[in-house]
Design an enzyme around this catalytic site. Structure first.
Site, PDB file in Angstrom:
ATOM      1  N   THR A 410       0.828  -1.211   0.000  1.00 14.95           N
ATOM      2  CA  THR A 410       0.000   0.000   0.000  1.00 14.95           C
ATOM      3  C   THR A 410       0.866   1.268   0.000  1.00 14.95           C
ATOM      4  O   THR A 410       1.960   1.274   0.547  1.00 14.95           O
ATOM      5  CB  THR A 410      -0.894  -0.011   1.256  1.00 14.95           C
ATOM      6  OG1 THR A 410      -1.621  -1.227   1.265  1.00 14.95           O
ATOM      7  CG2 THR A 410      -1.826   1.157   1.322  1.00 14.95           C
ATOM      8  N   THR A 428      -3.237   0.416  -3.267  1.00 10.26           N
ATOM      9  CA  THR A 428      -2.534  -0.769  -2.796  1.00 10.26           C
ATOM     10  C   THR A 428      -2.604  -1.933  -3.772  1.00 10.26           C
ATOM     11  O   THR A 428      -3.513  -2.006  -4.605  1.00 10.26           O
ATOM     12  CB  THR A 428      -3.122  -1.226  -1.444  1.00 10.26           C
ATOM     13  OG1 THR A 428      -2.345  -2.299  -0.916  1.00 10.26           O
ATOM     14  CG2 THR A 428      -4.561  -1.693  -1.604  1.00 10.26           C
TER      15      THR A 428
END
Length: 601
Positions: A410, A428
């Site tokens: 992420t 992400t």
């Protein structure tokens, strides 16, 4: 603290931003970047005294943030931050900049920045209007509830590594939707900088470190090895790193919009990769993907207003519950990271995470009682069970509402533009380099977001989160996320802060601590980002803390209250934050934990 100067963008990448001649003579002029020298402000307009952080803490307390009067962008990579700043100098707004930053990160931050995953965007416009865009991945139509269990009903690693772990990517559609609604510069101009970077950029230390760490996993699948182990070894600092397949994919996206990804050649390459590796994403899955506009979660904390992400992210509602619980305590008076404060944080967090893990899921599939969870009345009931004298065992902390009838790696960046619009984006592919699969011929990693479902409800996922039936796998469903992109308004209703972070299950607590550091403890943006972090997520029943974050005396005091404490072996999070001072000055800082860069002008 050593802060490297950001590397210059390749000449062709800078030329790519000459949108209809509007950028000529403007790109890169007058900007202040992290590492360029001192700024001129602190969070409350006055410098703090030294000595707040633990002895030996590696990140400075007394340095100055980056400042500017017009615009700011903070991301985990200097190339991406520069792309965003240049777009705003060309007349683009914060959403335009977010699109350019996102595509640039897909090239220069492949462990997390992506077109093979998804994300969330929170926008607060200068006129006060707000919006939240959910472009989280979805489960393919062929997904089944027990697809990651073996013949004995036990979890396998197929939700983490390999083709079956991939959800249908949402990033390209999400960025397109954001542009269609709020963008001002041409789409082509916002994708072009990433194309030029994919054709070649100079590897800096941050990227070289990431490539070294990922080298073993690159060898798991041929296309990943071909791209990320040139000559059989990862690229090193100073190398020219080229990704021709990714450049070609980005050209299709530039020229055709989402059709350049969800249809045609790129879609064919994704489906061929699925068939080659036993995945289940089909042409129909890709063609039917849609991003979703949602109402942000909005709540108050000490007269500040927080605007954050609703489900399918759990971030905003979970943070609202913990903030409501903690608002009754004077954390400023109890002191930063004292035993009393950390005890209260842990007790609030374990209750909020218990509710998060039980109730929250994709709102298109499950009734999520958001209004009750973020209400002050509910927080008061949860608060009544907190003792100042002893930790409550997590085994005694369950979900606090009545049962609901449910029917059947992420990265984050923050942007403020010259008009006063603010964007917070967290995006992400889940694990470091996602499911480790690069789409052959297309040049990008796929996500392993299927692990964010409760593959076996009641059993921990890779982040240790024990989630319930509400988040079980189902076709077309979005898996629950912890991503918490957040915009904060001051008591007068003016823009005050933009922040967020990666970090799996720690995202929510890290984001809250960064805000709390400013609001409760008077830190400036740099101090709030540098400060040591702690975490509790209900199960396992442990307070985690970064290496050296808590003194031995504090640990002993917490354990005397009945807490179990665990010192992590690695740092936590990668916060990208902007704080607006009372005179309108923008102060910004990028987390040194991963080596990003904040810029402003």
């Amino acid at each position: 603290m050593r802060v490297a100067h950001p590397p210059p963008l390749p000449l062709r990448a800078r030329r790519a931003l000459l949108v209809a001649g509007a950028v000529a003579g403007l790109v890169g002029l007058g900007a202040c970047a992290q590492g360029d020298g001192p700024g001129n402000g602190s969070g409350d307009g006055a410098p703090r005294e030294g000595g707040l952080f633990p002895a030996g803490w590696p990140y400075a307390e007394d340095a100055e943030p980056v400042t500017g009067s017009q615009a700011a962008v903070s991301s985990t990579d200097a190339y991406a931050s520069q792309a965003g700043l240049d777009v705003m100098r060309a007349g683009g707004n914060a959403v335009d900049a977010a699109i350019a930053v996102s595509f640039a990160l897909a090239v220069v931050n492949p462990e997390a920045g992506n077109i093979g995953g998804g994300g969330f965007l929170v926008l607060r416009e200068a006129d006060g209007a707000t919006a939240a865009l959910d472009y989280r991945e979805t489960a393919p139509a062929a997904a089944t509830r027990d697809m990651f269990l073996d013949e004995n009903g036990q979890l396998t690693d197929k939700s983490v590594v390999g083709h079956l772990a991939a959800g249908v990517p949402g990033a390209v559609m999400g960025l397109w939707e954001a542009h269609q609604r709020f963008g001002t510069l041409p789409w082509e101009a916002l994708v072009e900088p990433a194309i030029e970077l994919a054709r070649g950029f100079e590897v800096v230390e941050r990227q070289a470190r990431s490539f070294r760490w990922g080298a073993e996993s690159f060898g798991l699948f041929p296309a990943a090895a071909a791209t990320f182990l040139p000559g059989g070894a990862p690229a090193t600092e100073g190398d020219l790193f080229q990704q021709p397949d990714l450049a070609a994919t980005l050209v299709r996206i530039r020229d055709l919009g989402p059709a350049g990804f969800y249809e045609g050649e790129t879609a064919d390459l994704i489906v061929a990769e699925m068939e080659r590796g036993g995945g289940i994403i089909t042409h129909q899955d890709l063609a039917s993907y849609r991003a979703a506009w949602r109402e942000p979660v909005v709540f108050d904390y000490r007269d500040y207003t927080l605007i954050s992400m609703p489900p399918s992210s759990s971030g905003g509602a979970t943070m609202a519950e913990m903030a409501n619980i903690l608002e009754a305590y004077d954390l400023g008076a109890s002191g930063w990271n004292t035993p009393e404060t950390v005890h209260l944080l842990a007790e609030a967090w374990k209750r909020a995470y218990a509710d998060r893990n039980h109730y929250m899921a994709d709102p298109d599939f499950v009734e999520v009682p958001i209004a009750e969870l973020i209400s002050e009345a509910y927080a008061a009931r949860r608060r009544e069970t907190i003792s100042m004298d002893a930790a409550t065992p997590s085994t005694e902390v369950g979900p606090g509402l009545e049962p609901v009838d449910r029917g059947s790696n992420t990265t984050h960046f923050s942007i403020v533009d010259p008009m006063g619009n603010a964007v917070a984006v967290t995006t992400t592919i889940n694990s470091w380099y996602g499911n480790k699969v690069v789409v052959e011929g297309a040049g990008f990693f796929l996500n392993n977001e299927m692990d964010d479902f409760a593959a076996k409800p009641g059993t921990p996922n890779q982040f240790g989160l024990v989630q319930g039936e509400a988040n079980a796998v189902a076709p077309g469903k979005r898996m629950l996320s912890a991503m918490t992109p957040t915009v904060v308004l001051d008591p007068a209703g003016d823009l005050f802060m933009v922040t967020g972070t990666p970090g799996g299950s720690t995202i929510i607590t890290t984001t809250f601590q960064t805000i709390m550091n400013v609001v409760d403890h008077g830190m400036n943006v740099l101090q709030a980002v540098h400060a040591p972090r702690v975490h509790h997520q209900h199960l396992p029943d442990q307070i985690y803390f970064e290496p050296g974050a808590l003194s031995a005396a504090t640990v002993a005091a917490l354990e005397a209250l009945g807490h179990t404490t665990v010192e992590r072996t690695e740092m936590s999070g990668d916060v990208q934050a902007i704080v607006v001072l009372p005179d309108g000055t923008l102060t910004t800082w990028s987390d040194p934990r991963r080596g990003g860069t904040a810029m402003a002008y």
